[in-house]
Design a protein around this motif. Structure first.
Motif, PDB file in Angstrom:
ATOM      1  N   LYS A 189       0.845  -1.189   0.000  1.00 55.25           N
ATOM      2  CA  LYS A 189       0.000   0.000   0.000  1.00 55.25           C
ATOM      3  C   LYS A 189       0.882   1.240   0.000  1.00 55.25           C
ATOM      4  CE  LYS A 189      -3.817  -2.182   2.515  1.00 55.25           C
ATOM      5  NZ  LYS A 189      -4.696  -2.103   3.696  1.00 55.25           N
ATOM      6  N   VAL A 190       0.616   2.141  -0.930  1.00 56.09           N
ATOM      7  CA  VAL A 190       1.368   3.387  -0.992  1.00 56.09           C
ATOM      8  C   VAL A 190       0.903   4.277   0.152  1.00 56.09           C
ATOM      9  CG1 VAL A 190       1.893   5.408  -2.392  1.00 56.09           C
ATOM     10  CG2 VAL A 190       1.564   3.164  -3.489  1.00 56.09           C
ATOM     11  N   PRO A 191       1.839   4.794   0.953  1.00 59.51           N
ATOM     12  CA  PRO A 191       1.428   5.666   2.066  1.00 59.51           C
ATOM     13  C   PRO A 191       0.656   6.868   1.539  1.00 59.51           C
ATOM     14  CG  PRO A 191       3.724   5.003   2.289  1.00 59.51           C
ATOM     15  CD  PRO A 191       3.287   4.555   0.934  1.00 59.51           C
ATOM     16  N   PRO A 192      -0.384   7.287   2.221  1.00 57.86           N
ATOM     17  CA  PRO A 192      -1.202   8.422   1.752  1.00 57.86           C
ATOM     18  C   PRO A 192      -0.503   9.755   2.017  1.00 57.86           C
ATOM     19  CG  PRO A 192      -2.025   7.621   3.848  1.00 57.86           C
ATOM     20  CD  PRO A 192      -0.906   6.697   3.464  1.00 57.86           C
ATOM     21  N   PHE A 193       0.583  10.029   1.256  1.00 57.10           N
ATOM     22  CA  PHE A 193       1.374  11.227   1.505  1.00 57.10           C
ATOM     23  C   PHE A 193       0.558  12.502   1.290  1.00 57.10           C
ATOM     24  CE2 PHE A 193       4.884   8.214   0.453  1.00 57.10           C
ATOM     25  CZ  PHE A 193       5.528   8.276   1.675  1.00 57.10           C
TER      26      PHE A 193
ATOM     27  N   LEU B   2      -1.568  12.983   4.262  1.00 60.11           N
ATOM     28  CA  LEU B   2      -0.768  13.352   5.423  1.00 60.11           C
ATOM     29  C   LEU B   2      -0.301  14.799   5.346  1.00 60.11           C
ATOM     30  CD1 LEU B   2       1.467  10.177   5.941  1.00 60.11           C
ATOM     31  CD2 LEU B   2      -0.333  10.994   7.455  1.00 60.11           C
ATOM     32  N   LEU B   3       0.167  15.198   4.175  1.00 61.73           N
ATOM     33  CA  LEU B   3       0.708  16.551   4.023  1.00 61.73           C
ATOM     34  C   LEU B   3      -0.384  17.616   4.021  1.00 61.73           C
ATOM     35  CD1 LEU B   3       3.479  15.909   1.356  1.00 61.73           C
ATOM     36  CD2 LEU B   3       3.734  16.145   3.823  1.00 61.73           C
ATOM     37  N   SER B   4      -1.631  17.226   3.946  1.00 61.55           N
ATOM     38  CA  SER B   4      -2.729  18.201   3.998  1.00 61.55           C
ATOM     39  C   SER B   4      -3.171  18.494   5.427  1.00 61.55           C
ATOM     40  CB  SER B   4      -3.921  17.683   3.197  1.00 61.55           C
ATOM     41  OG  SER B   4      -4.478  16.510   3.801  1.00 61.55           O
ATOM     42  N   LYS B   5      -2.548  17.839   6.408  1.00 61.26           N
ATOM     43  CA  LYS B   5      -2.945  18.002   7.801  1.00 61.26           C
ATOM     44  C   LYS B   5      -1.930  18.890   8.534  1.00 61.26           C
ATOM     45  CE  LYS B   5      -6.332  15.080   7.216  1.00 61.26           C
ATOM     46  NZ  LYS B   5      -7.744  15.529   7.206  1.00 61.26           N
ATOM     47  N   TRP B   6      -2.439  19.828   9.332  1.00 61.98           N
ATOM     48  CA  TRP B   6      -1.561  20.703  10.108  1.00 61.98           C
ATOM     49  C   TRP B   6      -0.741  19.945  11.147  1.00 61.98           C
ATOM     50  CZ3 TRP B   6      -0.018  25.111   8.472  1.00 61.98           C
ATOM     51  CH2 TRP B   6      -0.848  25.940   7.711  1.00 61.98           C
ATOM     52  N   PRO B   7      -1.304  18.934  11.820  1.00 61.62           N
ATOM     53  CA  PRO B   7      -0.462  18.194  12.771  1.00 61.62           C
ATOM     54  C   PRO B   7       0.764  17.554  12.114  1.00 61.62           C
ATOM     55  CG  PRO B   7      -2.768  17.739  13.208  1.00 61.62           C
ATOM     56  CD  PRO B   7      -2.727  18.528  11.945  1.00 61.62           C
ATOM     57  N   THR B   8       0.635  17.120  10.846  1.00 62.66           N
ATOM     58  CA  THR B   8       1.788  16.551  10.149  1.00 62.66           C
ATOM     59  C   THR B   8       2.895  17.583  10.005  1.00 62.66           C
ATOM     60  OG1 THR B   8       0.360  15.029   8.931  1.00 62.66           O
ATOM     61  CG2 THR B   8       2.555  15.431   8.034  1.00 62.66           C
ATOM     62  N   TRP B   9       2.526  18.788   9.598  1.00 67.38           N
ATOM     63  CA  TRP B   9       3.532  19.843   9.436  1.00 67.38           C
ATOM     64  C   TRP B   9       4.105  20.290  10.773  1.00 67.38           C
ATOM     65  CZ3 TRP B   9       5.874  20.784   5.109  1.00 67.38           C
ATOM     66  CH2 TRP B   9       5.243  20.443   3.909  1.00 67.38           C
ATOM     67  N   ALA B  10       3.296  20.228  11.800  1.00 70.17           N
ATOM     68  CA  ALA B  10       3.816  20.551  13.135  1.00 70.17           C
ATOM     69  C   ALA B  10       4.896  19.550  13.539  1.00 70.17           C
ATOM     70  CB  ALA B  10       2.685  20.569  14.155  1.00 70.17           C
ATOM     71  N   LEU B  11       4.641  18.253  13.270  1.00 72.78           N
ATOM     72  CA  LEU B  11       5.634  17.234  13.588  1.00 72.78           C
ATOM     73  C   LEU B  11       6.877  17.378  12.722  1.00 72.78           C
ATOM     74  CD1 LEU B  11       3.354  14.086  14.040  1.00 72.78           C
ATOM     75  CD2 LEU B  11       4.585  15.323  15.813  1.00 72.78           C
ATOM     76  N   ILE B  12       6.700  17.706  11.442  1.00 73.13           N
ATOM     77  CA  ILE B  12       7.841  17.894  10.552  1.00 73.13           C
ATOM     78  C   ILE B  12       8.715  19.051  11.036  1.00 73.13           C
ATOM     79  CG2 ILE B  12       8.503  18.602   8.231  1.00 73.13           C
ATOM     80  CD1 ILE B  12       6.123  17.028   7.167  1.00 73.13           C
ATOM     81  N   CYS B  13       8.095  20.168  11.372  1.00 68.09           N
ATOM     82  CA  CYS B  13       8.860  21.340  11.840  1.00 68.09           C
ATOM     83  C   CYS B  13       9.566  21.041  13.159  1.00 68.09           C
ATOM     84  CB  CYS B  13       7.922  22.538  11.986  1.00 68.09           C
ATOM     85  SG  CYS B  13       7.249  23.159  10.431  1.00 68.09           S
ATOM     86  N   ALA B  14       8.869  20.389  14.078  1.00 65.39           N
ATOM     87  CA  ALA B  14       9.490  20.063  15.368  1.00 65.39           C
ATOM     88  C   ALA B  14      10.668  19.114  15.178  1.00 65.39           C
ATOM     89  CB  ALA B  14       8.453  19.434  16.303  1.00 65.39           C
ATOM     90  N   ASN B  15      10.495  18.117  14.324  1.00 67.39           N
ATOM     91  CA  ASN B  15      11.580  17.167  14.069  1.00 67.39           C
ATOM     92  C   ASN B  15      12.753  17.851  13.387  1.00 67.39           C
ATOM     93  OD1 ASN B  15      13.033  14.829  13.831  1.00 67.39           O
ATOM     94  ND2 ASN B  15      11.611  13.799  12.468  1.00 67.39           N
ATOM     95  N   ALA B  16      12.475  18.741  12.425  1.00 65.89           N
ATOM     96  CA  ALA B  16      13.545  19.444  11.709  1.00 65.89           C
ATOM     97  C   ALA B  16      14.355  20.322  12.663  1.00 65.89           C
ATOM     98  CB  ALA B  16      12.949  20.287  10.578  1.00 65.89           C
ATOM     99  N   MET B  17      13.683  21.071  13.519  1.00 62.88           N
ATOM    100  CA  MET B  17      14.398  21.942  14.447  1.00 62.88           C
ATOM    101  C   MET B  17      15.193  21.135  15.480  1.00 62.88           C
ATOM    102  SD  MET B  17      13.843  24.987  13.391  1.00 62.88           S
ATOM    103  CE  MET B  17      13.940  24.215  11.748  1.00 62.88           C
TER     104      MET B  17
END
Length: 453
Positions: free
Chosen positions: A311-315, A318-333
């Motif tokens: 199954k292809v991950p539903p990228f 996922l990328l349409s959700k604000w919590p996803t971007w919050a996790l990405i930013c927190a992980n990046a920093m």
């Protein structure tokens, strides 16, 4: 009718009488026993020339339970302490803790293999005539492979499970570490390739760890489990920084690469037969622990044979959700500060404060010890807050706020440091408080359709 003045037969009061019918009051004025009030101090009483027994309900009242004696001071606390001690003993000896310990060892090897280059870059630059800028390229080559492999590793973990992907990852990065001396003697490009391969293999470590914690631990213990695993992650920094100079002084520059690579192969040989992908597949887990882990959760059964479907991950979703971007930013920093400090701390102490390589390693190791300790404390406190009723979302936000604001303030104080001891103290505070983020964004990455957070 009983004549006035004659005692009523006692046998009538020894058994519970049937409910009396509703009859008019007797002419003699003597009320029936059903109309009697509460019993007087004497067992019999006169009433207008007749003696009445106590009310039958009073004779046959169910015995009341005596009030419990007051508990001695500290008894309740002692009982709670015994329960907590029993729970702690069960936790320490459980199969899930063995899983967390093996994950911690894997992450310790992961960072030990990674941090060796932070120590070896100085003598390697001197031996091969590398400039400071080229040394930076060698350091960053690890991140070239690490950049995309967590995404690939996450997809592989969803398909094959954390156990199998972790085993392949440790075997591959141990091979890359072990072959580094041979590659360096052949070509600089071949040496850079082993560093890229190391980054690719180590990128699957954290997705595999999250998957195993998700399957093996209930919600109220996940922060503690991540703390145990990440404590190994930080202790790997300490081991690599402290042992690498000692090993290099006895075996040469590439000695740590060979030794740490061999330890990785040994870990794989233990991991494969001792650990299962899910609690239900484990042959030695107790029924109590299995029920405790799976209570209220529906574990995903491993698919076999033709049941497997890629199954292809539903990228896009996922990328349409604000919590996803919050996790990405927190992980990046978090990762940006983490890798900068990890890669350049020994060089910082050597170039700024002119200490030798071994002293630089010691000053650099202390912050990672503090990160391991405070990371575990943060995990325990986080689980305690959740068990006491604090919402999971608020708990994660509190931990993440400490993990960001604390290091930021400490790094501002680092600018005023005038000695290596002071600098190490500020870095210890910064790196130690940074570990609170493991109970924030890192635990929050553990979500799926089967295990909602």
């Amino acid at each position: 009718m009983t004549p006035p003045g004659q005692l009523l037969p006692l046998t009538r009061t020894l058994l519970p009488p049937p409910a009396p019918p509703i009859l008019p009051r007797r002419r003699s004025g003597c009320p029936s026993a059903a109309h009697a009030r509460a019993p007087p101090p004497l067992p019999w009483r006169p009433h207008r020339g007749c003696l009445l027994p106590p009310a039958p309900l009073q004779l046959f009242r169910a015995p009341t339970r005596p009030a419990p004696a007051p508990a001695p001071p500290g008894a309740s606390a002692a009982g709670g302490g015994e329960a907590q001690a029993a729970a702690a003993a069960e936790f320490v000896t459980s199969e899930r803790v063995k899983v967390a310990a093996m994950l911690g060892l894997a992450l310790a090897l992961c960072n030990a293999d990674r941090v060796v280059m932070s120590v070896a870059i100085v003598p390697l630059s001197q031996a091969y005539g590398w400039t400071t800028s080229f040394g930076g390229i060698v350091q960053s080559s690890f991140l070239w492979g690490y950049l995309m492999s967590p995404i690939i590793g996450g997809a592989l973990v969803d398909y094959y499970g954390g156990k199998r992907v972790m085993a392949y990852g440790v075997a591959l990065w141990s091979l890359a570490t072990f072959l580094s001396p041979w590659a360096a003697g052949r070509s600089i490009w071949l040496f850079l390739f082993t560093r890229v391969l190391l980054g690719i293999a180590e990128g699957v470590a954290l997705p595999s760890m999250n998957n195993m914690v998700l399957r093996w631990f209930p919600r109220t213990e996940r922060s503690s489990a991540v703390a145990i695993a990440m404590a190994g992650f930080q202790l790997g920094n300490t081991i690599g920084l402290l042992l690498s100079p000692i090993i290099m002084s006895r075996t040469g520059i590439f000695g740590p690469f060979v030794i740490f690579g061999l330890f990785g192969f040994l870990w794989v040989l233990v991991w494969i037969p001792a650990i299962s992908g899910t609690p239900g597949e484990h042959a030695q887990i107790s029924a109590y622990e299995l029920e405790y882990i799976t209570k209220g959760q529906k574990l995903v059964k491993p698919q076999i044979g033709n049941e497997k479907q890629i199954k292809v991950p539903p990228f896009s979703k996922l990328l349409s959700k604000w919590p996803t971007w919050a996790l990405i930013c927190a992980n990046a920093m978090h990762s940006w500060g983490y890798f900068v400090i990890l890669s350049w701390m020994p060089v910082y102490f050597k170039t700024i404060y002119h200490v030798n390589l071994r002293e630089a390693a010691w000053f650099s190791a202390v912050p990672w010890v503090m990160m391991a300790v405070l990371g575990y404390v943060a995990g325990v406190v986080s689980d305690m807050l959740i068990r006491n009723g604090t919402s999971i979302t608020l708990t994660r936000k509190i931990m993440q706020s400490i993990g960001f604001l604390g290091p930021g303030i400490a790094l501002l104080g680092l600018n005023a440091a005038k000695s290596p001891i002071t600098a190490s103290a500020w870095l210890t505070i910064a790196v130690g408080l940074k570990s609170f983020g493991h109970s924030g964004f890192l635990v929050n990455l553990q979500f799926s359709s089967s295990f909602p957070i």
